[in-house]
Write a protein that holds these residues in place. Sequence first.
Motif, PDB file in Angstrom:
ATOM      1  N   LYS A  13       0.826  -1.195   0.000  1.00  0.00           N
ATOM      2  CA  LYS A  13       0.000   0.000   0.000  1.00  0.00           C
ATOM      3  C   LYS A  13       0.867   1.254   0.000  1.00  0.00           C
ATOM      4  O   LYS A  13       0.548   2.238  -0.651  1.00  0.00           O
ATOM      5  CB  LYS A  13      -0.941   0.017   1.213  1.00  0.00           C
ATOM      6  N   HIS A  51      -5.525  -4.113  -3.280  1.00  0.00           N
ATOM      7  CA  HIS A  51      -5.379  -3.192  -2.147  1.00  0.00           C
ATOM      8  C   HIS A  51      -6.471  -2.135  -2.078  1.00  0.00           C
ATOM      9  O   HIS A  51      -6.819  -1.678  -0.992  1.00  0.00           O
ATOM     10  CB  HIS A  51      -4.017  -2.495  -2.215  1.00  0.00           C
ATOM     11  N   TYR A  52      -6.977  -1.702  -3.239  1.00  0.00           N
ATOM     12  CA  TYR A  52      -7.952  -0.616  -3.297  1.00  0.00           C
ATOM     13  C   TYR A  52      -9.106  -0.994  -4.213  1.00  0.00           C
ATOM     14  O   TYR A  52      -8.889  -1.494  -5.317  1.00  0.00           O
ATOM     15  CB  TYR A  52      -7.303   0.688  -3.798  1.00  0.00           C
ATOM     16  N   GLU A  61      -7.318   7.803   0.430  1.00  0.00           N
ATOM     17  CA  GLU A  61      -6.138   7.484   1.252  1.00  0.00           C
ATOM     18  C   GLU A  61      -5.074   8.570   1.108  1.00  0.00           C
ATOM     19  O   GLU A  61      -4.475   8.997   2.088  1.00  0.00           O
ATOM     20  CB  GLU A  61      -5.544   6.139   0.836  1.00  0.00           C
TER      21      GLU A  61
END
Length: 191
Positions: A13, A51-52, A61
């Motif tokens: 990330k 991750h997203y 984020e």
Amino acid sequence: MTPRKSSQQELTKEIILQEADKQFTEQGFSQVSMRKVAKELGCSHGALYYHYTNKAELFYEVVSSYFMKLDSMVDDVRAQDDYPQEGIFNLFRCFLQFGLDHQSQYELMFMVKNTEVDTLTKAAANRSYDKFAQVLFECAPARASISDVYAAFVSLHGFVAHYIGRVKHFSEVEGAAQKHILFLQKPFQAL
């Protein structure tokens, strides 16, 4: 062309956020895509989705980290020896300095209009605004109204918006900023 990453474990990330931050600040929200971020990282765009969920979540984020930086600067105002006597001046100065020293980030935080991200970023913006308002209420010797706090915030935002792209750093307009701050402090001073 860079070779693709061999496994998703290498793609963290943190690495994704660093590249997304770079692209969002250089190109703006609308010009960045998950594919562009993946291309620069040398991986498939599908690896980013591990991750997203989508670009809006990735943007949230990144922007949240900007709000954390601004909030940290507000916390530093609270920690100064002259708090709360000089708290309002220092708070207003801190806000203007952040906005003009971090113009691309400021624009992403406060000036991107996109329904896809508005609901996500609103929570971080509201927390930051609440901290701003709390410091004003703590420092104001006169009873400050909610509308006074909001008017001060909007006026500070207008100052930053006016100078974005016209100056490179806060130091170039520090004299004008000081006069603006002194004017904005008046409703918060003791009667």
